[in-house]
Scaffold this active site. Structure first.
Site, PDB file in Angstrom:
ATOM      1  N   ASP A  77      17.242  29.514 -27.293  1.00 15.35           N
ATOM      2  CA  ASP A  77      15.712  29.972 -26.046  1.00 15.35           C
ATOM      3  C   ASP A  77      16.193  29.173 -24.910  1.00 15.35           C
ATOM      4  O   ASP A  77      15.549  29.500 -23.748  1.00 15.35           O
ATOM      5  CB  ASP A  77      15.165  29.157 -26.458  1.00 15.35           C
ATOM      6  CG  ASP A  77      14.540  29.852 -27.868  1.00 15.35           C
ATOM      7  OD1 ASP A  77      14.566  31.815 -27.893  1.00 15.35           O
ATOM      8  OD2 ASP A  77      13.887  29.413 -28.715  1.00 15.35           O
ATOM      9  N   CYS A 111       3.320   1.737   2.708  1.00 16.93           N
ATOM     10  CA  CYS A 111       5.043   1.094   2.808  1.00 16.93           C
ATOM     11  C   CYS A 111       5.902   2.361   2.106  1.00 16.93           C
ATOM     12  O   CYS A 111       7.235   2.455   2.126  1.00 16.93           O
ATOM     13  CB  CYS A 111       4.379  -0.038   1.246  1.00 16.93           C
ATOM     14  SG  CYS A 111       3.799  -1.671   2.592  1.00 16.93           S
ATOM     15  N   ASP A 151      13.007  27.300 -29.258  1.00 23.25           N
ATOM     16  CA  ASP A 151      13.459  25.721 -29.932  1.00 23.25           C
ATOM     17  C   ASP A 151      15.122  25.906 -30.450  1.00 23.25           C
ATOM     18  O   ASP A 151      16.301  24.857 -30.515  1.00 23.25           O
ATOM     19  CB  ASP A 151      13.320  25.753 -32.112  1.00 23.25           C
ATOM     20  CG  ASP A 151      13.372  26.751 -32.479  1.00 23.25           C
ATOM     21  OD1 ASP A 151      13.536  28.230 -32.307  1.00 23.25           O
ATOM     22  OD2 ASP A 151      13.654  26.434 -34.088  1.00 23.25           O
ATOM     23  N   CYS A 190       1.115  -1.094  -0.229  1.00 24.81           N
ATOM     24  CA  CYS A 190      -0.031   0.584  -0.132  1.00 24.81           C
ATOM     25  C   CYS A 190       0.854   1.394   0.173  1.00 24.81           C
ATOM     26  O   CYS A 190       2.156   1.180   0.126  1.00 24.81           O
ATOM     27  CB  CYS A 190      -0.870   0.185   1.238  1.00 24.81           C
ATOM     28  SG  CYS A 190       0.158   0.199   2.927  1.00 24.81           S
ATOM     29  N   ASP A 195       8.832  31.586 -28.658  1.00 23.42           N
ATOM     30  CA  ASP A 195      10.086  32.520 -29.540  1.00 23.42           C
ATOM     31  C   ASP A 195       9.364  33.013 -30.512  1.00 23.42           C
ATOM     32  O   ASP A 195       8.349  31.911 -30.864  1.00 23.42           O
ATOM     33  CB  ASP A 195      10.907  31.394 -29.220  1.00 23.42           C
ATOM     34  CG  ASP A 195      12.058  32.118 -30.328  1.00 23.42           C
ATOM     35  OD1 ASP A 195      12.464  33.162 -30.640  1.00 23.42           O
ATOM     36  OD2 ASP A 195      12.574  31.698 -31.761  1.00 23.42           O
TER      37      ASP A 195
END
Length: 735
Positions: free
Chosen positions: A630, A29, A626, A26, A429
């Site tokens: 950035d 634990c 990209d 469970c 961007d």
């Protein structure tokens, strides 16, 4: 993030490891193991109950793998030093499932007569038709053979200084069994509760069988991806094509892919033309054209032509293998929303035991009926279920990240999955994000006393070797004009501005008009402004103290950008464009895609500062980019998105990678996040309400222990089933 987490991340000798954990029953634990591991010096651990894995960051100078495993074992559980192969893990799970299924069948055979006898008593019969000694014979193997797992789990948990659900089950069923045994052996005229103890064990076994099956379905996305990889490949060896195991392909091998076959490895097309279905990577249903020089990816499907390819990535180095690792990493991480459930799970079992003891004492005192007090105490123990709390968040993360991977949205961790749905401001961007990212030189405007060839020659020399989209466009135009770049020296790039170098003993410049003016050049701005108003990016070329001319480049918006911006705005997200390009070009692109707020002529550090400023207003901020420039802004945002075709640095810095180079993927990621958050909230609400209502009802004698056991067994299954409904989520292009 805690100070320890930060310190570990900053430490150069920080090591990450994943340990499979055995013996958890469970969420309590998982909470116990996590606490034990985090007490070790310079260790930061997170234990996921749903995946049965511990993700640990540690300093080898302070501890080692053996120390980590020893800590887990001292806590009453077990850990393995190596992650088994997928085939080994599948075999282990199937063997365990078959064992549980066999034991469940035996438990049913032994328990059904006890239940049948109880049913006849409910129908009006006052005497049990099964003698007490026979009930004892039937119940004993269920209690101690079929139910031995609960005693073993309880023993290990208590030995480690904790308590888990096995303790509750062992206590509850043992109380009912031992009371009934005493009645039989002493010959006391009292009702027997063998049917309660046996039925509870049987129902909980049934619940765990259903839970195991649901877990496999939850992780099915990864299995589906892996099964797409072909087992064999056709490889050129010694002038002939032979069939080999796909695992035997090595980088540099030439492999042949026939129409309808899957690519066995990542590679580069060397001969032939065709198209490929890459939907499993990008989520895009349209085929991608393939010709010599084009990249191909493992497990994608060749459609109509025969292709020869040179292997560039095999085995664990393919894009698909990277996706699988990323999804597994995300599925093993914890979402911030899970903290409350973890805190409650850590103290849940001791509180329930205390409530059960109090219930027994008060019921005995108020009702003067020890049998009724016993039954109420047993019902409290078996109705309580920390499992539902522990599974509420990780199962939704498990299904959500897997579903996102199939749609081309790769989410690196559970925190990103949670935060993406809360974004209020999305910073984008321009180049390569809103635009195609493949600008072309439209105009070459020579200054008085110079020619277009002079402009291209100097520009090509300064851009030789650069991978920037503008540089590639300039070099392509120079090659088309037959220009061969000259060698330069003392090359220096100024981020967001331009480049300078020595060309034939003179300083040469290539960059924005502002960059040139900062170096003391005087020129007429009118031609520049005219080109910028047309939405073109303008860079100047100078040599010595003389302006050679201007290059005007155009990078049109992606066809999908305007629709994606409208969709994001419809979700209540403000879209802001930050770009290093000039104001006129930025204004034109913003107008075309429907963005009202934009900032232009920004350096990479300026973008990061602007994001920090927005975050300081208390608004959850996302960033899409990209390029290398950035990376600072991506790192500054609450949630960062990298376009799949972008640079490796941008992808590594981002929380979410969009396999398809399309802003629409951000909207899909936000939609998926909101769907996952909805399921998490529903799961947590159900788990809390179940326990808040169930425990008092059991304490008041309004729940029979058998009903309580059935409810507990099915509570985890209901949470898992609700999470599995996330598999119905679809990206916009899939609808």
């Amino acid at each position: 993030m805690s100070a320890m987490d930060t310190a570990l991340q900053d430490a150069p000798d920080r090591v990450d490891v994943e340990l499979p954990i055995e013996g958890m029953s469970c969420a309590a634990c998982a909470s116990r193991i996590e606490k034990v591991l985090n007490r070790l010096p310079q260790v930061s651990a997170a234990v996921n109950f749903a995946t049965e894995r511990a993700h640990i960051a540690y300093n080898p100078a302070a501890t080692d793998i053996e120390g980590l495993i020893a800590a887990v074992r001292n806590a009453g559980y077990d850990a393995r030093p190596q992650i088994p192969s997928r085939e080994q893990e599948e075999a282990r799970q199937q063997a365990a499932y078959r064992t549980q299924l066999r034991e469940f069948a035996i438990a049913c055979v032994l328990t059904l007569p006890l239940l049948a006898q109880m049913a006849t008593m409910f129908s009006g019969a006052h005497e049990a038709w099964l003698p007490g000694w026979l009930q004892l014979v039937l119940a004993t193997p269920v209690q101690f053979w079929i139910g031995k797992r609960f005693y073993a789990g309880a023993f290990h948990a208590l030995r480690g200084g904790g308590a888990n659900m096995d303790v509750l089950i062992a206590l509850g069923t043992s109380m009912a069994y031992l009371f009934s045994t005493a009645v039989v052996l002493l010959g006391v005229h009292q009702h027997l509760y063998f049917e309660a103890s046996s039925t509870i064990v049987t129902l909980i076994l049934m619940g765990r069988l259903l839970e195991a099956r649901a877990r496999r379905r939850a992780s099915a996305a990864i299995e589906e991806l892996i099964r797409l990889q072909p087992r064999t490949a056709h490889v050129k060896r010694d002038g002939s094509v032979i069939e080999v195991d796909a695992a035997e392909i090595r980088v540099g091998d030439i492999f042949v892919v026939r129409p309808g076959e899957s690519f066995p490895a990542d590679g580069m097309v060397t001969d032939g033309t065709s198209s490929a279905d890459e939907s499993l990577l990008t989520g895009e249903s349209l085929p991608t054209a393939k010709q010599p020089g084009a990249r191909v990816f493992a497990a994608t499907v060749n459609q109509h032509g025969l292709l020869e390819c040179r292997a560039t990535g095999t085995g664990r180095d393919t894009v698909l293998a990277g996706i699988v690792r990323l999804v597994e990493q995300a599925q093993g991480s914890k979402a911030p929303i899970q903290r409350l459930a973890d805190t409650i799970s850590g103290v849940f079992v001791p509180i329930v035991i205390a409530v059960s003891v109090l219930t027994a004492a008060l019921s005995w005192w108020l009702l003067d009926d020890p049998a009724a007090a016993l039954i109420r105490a047993v019902a409290v123990l078996v109705i309580a279920c920390p499992c539902a709390l522990g599974l509420a968040t990780p199962t939704a993360v498990l299904v959500g990240t897997g579903r996102g991977a199939r749609a081309g949205v790769l989410i690196k961790n559970a925190a990103a999955l949670e935060h993406a749905g809360r974004i209020e401001v999305l910073v984008v961007d321009k180049t390569g994000t809103l635009t195609v990212g493949k600008p072309e030189v439209i105009d070459v405007v020579a200054a008085p006393g110079a020619s277009a060839a002079d402009v291209l020659e100097a520009a090509a020399a300064l851009d030789a070797g650069s991978e920037h989209p503008l540089a590639r466009a300039i070099l392509a135009r120079a090659r088309a004009a037959g220009v061969v770049p000259s060698a330069t020296s003392a090359f220096e790039a100024v981020p967001g501005r331009g480049v300078r170098a020595q060309l034939d003993g003179e300083q040469a410049l290539l960059g924005s008009p502002r960059f040139l003016s900062e170096h003391g050049l005087q020129f007429d701005y009118d031609p520049v402004v005219g080109l910028q108003r047309q939405g073109k990016s303008v860079v100047g070329v100078a040599r010595g103290a003389r302006l050679l001319g201007w290059l005007a480049l155009a990078d049109p918006p992606r066809a999908s950008s305007a629709h994606a911006v409208r969709r994001l705005q419809g979700m209540g997200i403000e879209v802001v464009m930050l770009t290093g390009d000039n104001r006129a070009t930025a204004a034109e692109i913003a107008r075309q895609v429907g963005i009202a707020r934009y900032l232009a002529e920004l350096l990479p550090a300026d973008k990061a500062r602007e994001i920090e400023r927005i975050k300081a207003q208390g608004r959850v901020t996302g960033m899409v980019g990209d390029g290398i420039n950035d990376a600072p802004a991506l790192a500054a945002a609450d949630v960062s998105f990298a376009i799949g075709a972008g640079s490796d640095i941008a992808i590594r810095a981002a929380d979410v990678t969009l396999m398809q180079s399309d802003l629409a993927g951000v909207a899909d990621a936000v939609s998926l996040s909101r769907a996952a958050l909805g399921k998490i909230r529903q799961n947590l609400f159900f788990a809390f309400v179940y326990n808040v209502l169930g425990i008092p009802l059991a304490a008041l004698g309004m729940l029979n222990p058998i009903v309580a056991g059935a409810a507990m067994a099915l509570s985890s299954v209901s949470v898992l089933t609700n999470s599995l409904l996330l598999r119905r989520w679809k990206a916009a292009r899939e609808k």
